[in-house]
Design an enzyme around this catalytic site. Structure first.
Site, PDB file in Angstrom:
ATOM      1  N   ASN A   1     -17.553   0.832 -28.909  1.00  0.00           N
ATOM      2  CA  ASN A   1     -16.391   1.715 -29.132  1.00  0.00           C
ATOM      3  C   ASN A   1     -15.510   1.202 -30.268  1.00  0.00           C
ATOM      4  OD1 ASN A   1     -17.255   3.091 -26.911  1.00  0.00           O
ATOM      5  ND2 ASN A   1     -15.621   2.404 -25.546  1.00  0.00           N
TER       6      ASN A   1
ATOM      7  N   GLU B   1     -36.698  -2.578 -17.084  1.00  0.00           N
ATOM      8  CA  GLU B   1     -37.092  -2.352 -18.471  1.00  0.00           C
ATOM      9  C   GLU B   1     -35.801  -2.263 -19.287  1.00  0.00           C
ATOM     10  OE1 GLU B   1     -40.279  -2.079 -19.637  1.00  0.00           O
ATOM     11  OE2 GLU B   1     -40.976  -2.507 -17.592  1.00  0.00           O
TER      12      GLU B   1
ATOM     13  N   LEU C   1     -27.088  -9.210 -21.978  1.00  0.00           N
ATOM     14  CA  LEU C   1     -26.653  -8.537 -20.745  1.00  0.00           C
ATOM     15  C   LEU C   1     -25.156  -8.668 -20.506  1.00  0.00           C
ATOM     16  CD1 LEU C   1     -29.479  -9.212 -18.131  1.00  0.00           C
ATOM     17  CD2 LEU C   1     -28.662  -7.007 -18.943  1.00  0.00           C
TER      18      LEU C   1
ATOM     19  N   ARG D   1     -28.547  -0.587 -23.521  1.00  0.00           N
ATOM     20  CA  ARG D   1     -27.323  -1.092 -24.162  1.00  0.00           C
ATOM     21  C   ARG D   1     -27.223  -0.485 -25.546  1.00  0.00           C
ATOM     22  NH1 ARG D   1     -24.318  -6.793 -23.853  1.00  0.00           N
ATOM     23  NH2 ARG D   1     -22.572  -6.265 -25.199  1.00  0.00           N
TER      24      ARG D   1
ATOM     25  N   LEU E   1     -26.197  12.714  -7.651  1.00  0.00           N
ATOM     26  CA  LEU E   1     -26.172  11.436  -8.379  1.00  0.00           C
ATOM     27  C   LEU E   1     -25.208  10.446  -7.726  1.00  0.00           C
ATOM     28  CD1 LEU E   1     -26.806   9.802 -11.059  1.00  0.00           C
ATOM     29  CD2 LEU E   1     -24.736  10.834 -11.981  1.00  0.00           C
TER      30      LEU E   1
ATOM     31  N   TRP F   1     -17.088   1.664 -33.669  1.00  0.00           N
ATOM     32  CA  TRP F   1     -17.110   3.092 -34.004  1.00  0.00           C
ATOM     33  C   TRP F   1     -15.763   3.502 -34.610  1.00  0.00           C
ATOM     34  CZ3 TRP F   1     -14.450   7.519 -32.701  1.00  0.00           C
ATOM     35  CH2 TRP F   1     -15.096   8.746 -32.967  1.00  0.00           C
TER      36      TRP F   1
ATOM     37  N   HIS G   1     -12.279   4.012 -27.739  1.00  0.00           N
ATOM     38  CA  HIS G   1     -12.371   4.045 -26.273  1.00  0.00           C
ATOM     39  C   HIS G   1     -12.200   5.473 -25.749  1.00  0.00           C
ATOM     40  CE1 HIS G   1     -12.743  -0.196 -26.126  1.00  0.00           C
ATOM     41  NE2 HIS G   1     -11.486  -0.490 -26.430  1.00  0.00           N
TER      42      HIS G   1
ATOM     43  N   ASP H   1     -21.506   0.000 -25.130  1.00  0.00           N
ATOM     44  CA  ASP H   1     -20.893  -0.923 -26.090  1.00  0.00           C
ATOM     45  C   ASP H   1     -20.773  -0.282 -27.476  1.00  0.00           C
ATOM     46  OD1 ASP H   1     -19.764  -3.266 -26.958  1.00  0.00           O
ATOM     47  OD2 ASP H   1     -21.647  -4.386 -27.084  1.00  0.00           O
TER      48      ASP H   1
ATOM     49  N   ARG I   1      -8.855   0.653 -32.273  1.00  0.00           N
ATOM     50  CA  ARG I   1      -9.935   0.530 -31.283  1.00  0.00           C
ATOM     51  C   ARG I   1      -9.767   1.527 -30.131  1.00  0.00           C
ATOM     52  NH1 ARG I   1     -13.017  -3.968 -31.107  1.00  0.00           N
ATOM     53  NH2 ARG I   1     -13.107  -3.806 -28.850  1.00  0.00           N
TER      54      ARG I   1
ATOM     55  N   ARG J   1      -9.378  -9.885 -23.429  1.00  0.00           N
ATOM     56  CA  ARG J   1      -8.987  -9.107 -24.624  1.00  0.00           C
ATOM     57  C   ARG J   1      -7.463  -9.045 -24.735  1.00  0.00           C
ATOM     58  NH1 ARG J   1     -13.328  -4.349 -25.891  1.00  0.00           N
ATOM     59  NH2 ARG J   1     -15.139  -5.687 -25.679  1.00  0.00           N
TER      60      ARG J   1
END
Ligand code: IPE
Ligand code: IPE
Ligand code: MG
Length: 243
Positions: free
Chosen positions: A14, A199, A187, A180, A123, A17, A29, A12, A25, A63
């Protein structure tokens, strides 16, 4: 010491920033996608088993259309460009969420990368796209109810394990750690069922500025936390002695 097997990441900040730099915006992204690439590689190199990235929520459909379109374009571009790298890095890709709501070319790109990486053993990377955990839970309830209706299951067979098996994240283990960025402490409909004993780490860093170094610091802090799962501290200490 804890071992982190599954990290959930709410990427979260972007927009803020970009705003700080007086840019649109979309600029945030683009930078955010680069950060995602770096963090995926870092997790792969660190031997993390599972990484689930929240890329687009069910609520993000609300959005402005231009921003939604741009995010879809960025995801498609990421998948096209990264497919080969993911295979090279032995990363297995998959997407969760209401994929049927996505544009057809993005659905195709998801299918292609999922297939290309299906035999990778490193991964396990999950992109949550058009994902909402409440919707996921509703779908799980619907699937279970339909099995009961068809006499494939009895009501008594419905257990925590069975519900977990009907979540989209299955067979991944529950996230040990949810991070986050951007200072928000919520959340936003991410992994609600799976995060019962996760956690949490909320960092003020905006996602485009998030780094491998910060991730390592967060994991180091996580390693020192005592996860009690309802038990007492002496019980946990005793268990650690036995193991
Ligand atoms: C996260 O950054 C990216 C997505 C939700 C797709 P935001 O776009 O939410 O950035 P802020 O929260 O407005 O700064
Ligand atoms: C959550 O971020 C979704 C993603 C990171 C993809 P948002 O920025 O959409 O969350 P809210 O709406 O502010 O809670
Ligand atoms: Mg946001």
């Amino acid at each position: 010491m804890n071992k982190v097997r599954h990290i959930g990441m709410i990427m979260d900040g972007n927009g803020r920033w970009a705003q700080l730099r007086r840019k649109p915006r979309t600029f945030g992204h683009i930078k955010g996608a680069r950060t995602a690439k770096k963090i995926i590689t870092a997790c792969s190199q660190m031997g993390i088993e599972n990484l689930t990235l929240y890329a687009f929520s069910t609520e993000n459909w609300l959005r402005p259309q231009a921003e939604v379109n741009f995010l879809m374009h960025l995801l498609r571009r990421y998948l096209k460009r990264e497919s080969e790298n993911l295979v090279k890095e032995n990363i297995q890709f998959r997407a969760i969420g209401e994929v049927e709501r996505l544009p057809a070319d993005l659905v195709n790109a998801i299918r292609e990368v999922t297939q290309a990486t299906q035999h990778c053993t490193g991964l396990k990377l999950t992109f949550a796209i058009s994902y909402g955990s409440r919707q996921e839970i509703v779908h799980a309830v619907q699937k279970i109810a339909s099995k009961v209706q068809k006499n494939l299951l009895t009501v008594e067979q419905i257990s925590e394990t069975l519900v977990s098996q009907h979540m989209e994240t299955y067979p991944a283990c529950d996230p040990d750690l949810i991070i986050r960025t951007s200072g928000e402490q919520r959340l936003s409909n991410f992994l609600l069922w799976q995060s019962a004993y996760s956690e949490f780490c909320f960092t003020d860093t905006l996602w485009p500025d998030f780094s491998k170094e910060e991730l390592i610091a967060i994991i180091t802090d996580f390693n020192s936390r005592e996860r009690r799962f309802g038990k007492t501290s002496p019980q946990i200490a005793n268990e650690q002695l036995i193991n």
